[in-house]
Design a protein around this motif. Structure first.
Motif, short mmCIF file in Angstrom:
data_model
loop_
_atom_site.label_atom_id
_atom_site.label_comp_id
_atom_site.label_asym_id
_atom_site.label_seq_id
_atom_site.Cartn_x
_atom_site.Cartn_y
_atom_site.Cartn_z
N LYS A 1 13.05 -0.89 -7.36
CA LYS A 1 12.87 -2.31 -7.66
C LYS A 1 11.46 -2.77 -7.30
N ALA A 2 10.87 -2.16 -6.29
CA ALA A 2 9.50 -2.51 -5.88
C ALA A 2 8.45 -1.94 -6.83
N GLY A 3 8.90 -1.14 -7.81
CA GLY A 3 7.98 -0.59 -8.80
C GLY A 3 7.43 0.77 -8.45
N TYR A 4 8.10 1.48 -7.57
CA TYR A 4 7.61 2.79 -7.12
C TYR A 4 8.68 3.87 -7.37
N VAL A 5 8.23 5.09 -7.59
CA VAL A 5 9.11 6.26 -7.56
C VAL A 5 8.67 7.21 -6.45
N SER A 6 7.55 6.91 -5.81
CA SER A 6 7.00 7.75 -4.75
C SER A 6 7.10 7.03 -3.41
N LEU A 7 7.82 7.61 -2.47
CA LEU A 7 7.89 7.05 -1.13
C LEU A 7 6.53 7.13 -0.43
N SER A 8 5.77 8.19 -0.72
CA SER A 8 4.45 8.35 -0.12
C SER A 8 3.52 7.21 -0.53
N GLU A 9 3.47 6.93 -1.83
CA GLU A 9 2.60 5.87 -2.31
C GLU A 9 3.03 4.51 -1.78
N TYR A 10 4.34 4.30 -1.73
CA TYR A 10 4.84 3.03 -1.24
C TYR A 10 4.46 2.83 0.23
N THR A 11 4.67 3.86 1.04
CA THR A 11 4.37 3.75 2.47
C THR A 11 2.88 3.53 2.69
N ARG A 12 2.06 4.24 1.94
CA ARG A 12 0.61 4.07 2.10
C ARG A 12 0.19 2.64 1.74
N ASP A 13 0.69 2.11 0.62
CA ASP A 13 0.33 0.75 0.24
C ASP A 13 0.82 -0.26 1.27
N LEU A 14 2.00 0.00 1.83
CA LEU A 14 2.55 -0.88 2.85
C LEU A 14 1.63 -0.92 4.08
N VAL A 15 1.16 0.25 4.47
CA VAL A 15 0.26 0.36 5.63
C VAL A 15 -1.09 -0.30 5.33
N PHE A 16 -1.65 -0.01 4.16
CA PHE A 16 -2.95 -0.57 3.80
C PHE A 16 -2.92 -2.10 3.74
#
Length: 398
Positions: free
Chosen positions: A57-72
């Motif tokens: 729903k957040a527009g991601y299929v990659s947990l890695s990319e999501y976590t990185r964007d969240l941190v950034f």
């Protein structure tokens, strides 16, 4: 192996510097998965489904990319200390590094391992991961925080003030670009040049854009922001009735490493308007001199901003002169004034032809221009806005 995932959940719960990330819906759902990895498939599977649904729903299929964007994007004490120009305290730095190590483990947690350690023996949807080192990547990101920003400013170029005076991202920002705007080259260069000076840390002027309605004043400002926002520029639109909130807004923006345009659209005042005095005080001297990273851009259909009545000219000569001086004093406080003149017939038709070509309209030029003239006459106005409305009308009938 079954205790490894709950242990990762415990490390997440122990985060300090990045603790607000635990309120993120995806990370919160994942944490519940990890905590229940050994509780059996009947309990775990619905939690996993909720986590993955939130990730999608957040527009991601990659947990890695999501976590990185969240941190950034995180607004935290460590990044604020970096922005202030001071070296973070060692204890704060150590806490940040521990959190980033935990979040790196989350970013590298693949679906097969998660399902295997939870003893799930059924087909389940998956997500992607890749091994990343958030400690190193975040350190590089922090060095460029004046370009990328953090918190709510990391991903959006345009903001407004809520009724309570809170800075809020614009949900559907205008995506207009300078290449979409026809003619007015001198005006665009003046605005672009002044804004580049702001980004480069040079003296930048507060700017007043005047001219007839529909000539592209607001569109040009927003187009400049869209050209430069990835270099560290943001725009905050403030309504006239919110001008009394500007001192508090400036205090907040001054602490941010990004550069900001405070944008006041369609500005005009009554003679005794309280907001007139508020803006006049803000423009006293140069806001850019007091705020190294903020300028004020305002647009108005009135050259002097104040609605002048004939009664303002009455009385003896001294009082009349004082009244007139008060009226023009506000516009004179802007260091740079740019006038958007109403286009003549040739310029107007040039805009029409350009818009028609970009839109793929197949219409003989003579017919196109004759229709454009009739459209302008029916509105008693030749303007870039009228040209756009005419072309949109033709497209709607195709």
């Amino acid at each position: 192996m079954g205790k490894k995932l709950p242990k990762l959940a415990l490390h997440l719960r122990a985060m300090t510097v990045f603790r607000p990330l635990l309120d993120d819906p995806v990370l919160r759902a994942l944490t519940r998965c990890l905590e229940n990895a050994g509780s059996g498939a009947e309990r775990f599977v619905p939690l996993y489904g909720e986590f993955l649904s939130r990730l999608y729903k957040a527009g991601y299929v990659s947990l890695s990319e999501y976590t990185r964007d969240l941190v950034f994007d995180s607004d935290n004490p460590y990044i604020r200390a970096m922005c202030s120009g001071r070296t973070p305290d060692k204890l704060l730095l150590d806490g940040a590094m521990l959190d980033l190590e935990t979040l790196s483990a989350v970013a590298a947690l693949d679906a097969d391992r998660l399902l295997s350690e939870a003893n799930v023996n059924m087909q389940m949807a998956k997500y992607e991961v890749r091994k990343i080192n958030l400690t190193n990547e975040y350190a590089e990101r922090a060095k460029k925080v004046s370009q990328y920003g953090y918190g709510i400013f990391a991903r959006c170029p345009m903001f407004c003030l809520s009724p309570e005076g809170k800075i809020t991202p614009v949900r559907s920002p205008d995506t207009i670009r300078l290449s979409d705007l026809v003619d007015y080259e001198r005006e665009k260069e003046l605005i672009l040049g002044n804004t580049r000076a702001l980004l480069e840390g040079k003296p930048a002027a507060n700017m007043l854009l005047t001219g007839d309605a529909g000539t592209g004043k607001s569109s040009t400002v927003k187009a400049v922001v869209n050209e430069l926002w990835q270099e560290g520029l943001r725009i905050l639109e403030v309504r006239k009735e919110q001008l009394h909130l500007l001192p508090g807004v400036l205090d907040e923006l001054n602490r941010n490493p990004l550069k900001f345009i405070i944008f006041i659209d369609d500005l005009s005042f009554q003679k005794d308007d309280d907001d007139f005095s508020a803006l006049k005080a803000m423009l006293e001297g140069s806001v850019s001199a007091k705020s190294r990273n903020v300028v004020i851009y305002a647009t108005s259909n009135r050259r002097h901003l104040v609605k002048e009545k004939f009664s303002d000219r009455e009385g003896d000569e001294i009082h009349r002169r004082d009244a007139m001086q008060e009226i023009v004093s506000l516009s004179e406080r802007f260091g740079l004034r740019v006038t958007f003149s109403r286009p003549d017939k040739a310029t107007y038709l040039n805009i029409v032809r350009r818009l028609a070509a970009e839109s793929g309209l197949k219409l003989p030029e003579e017919e196109l221009c004759a229709g454009a003239e009739r459209f302008a006459l029916s509105r008693s106005s030749r303007s870039a806005r009228a040209a756009r409305q005419y072309i949109d009308g033709l497209l709607a009938r195709e």
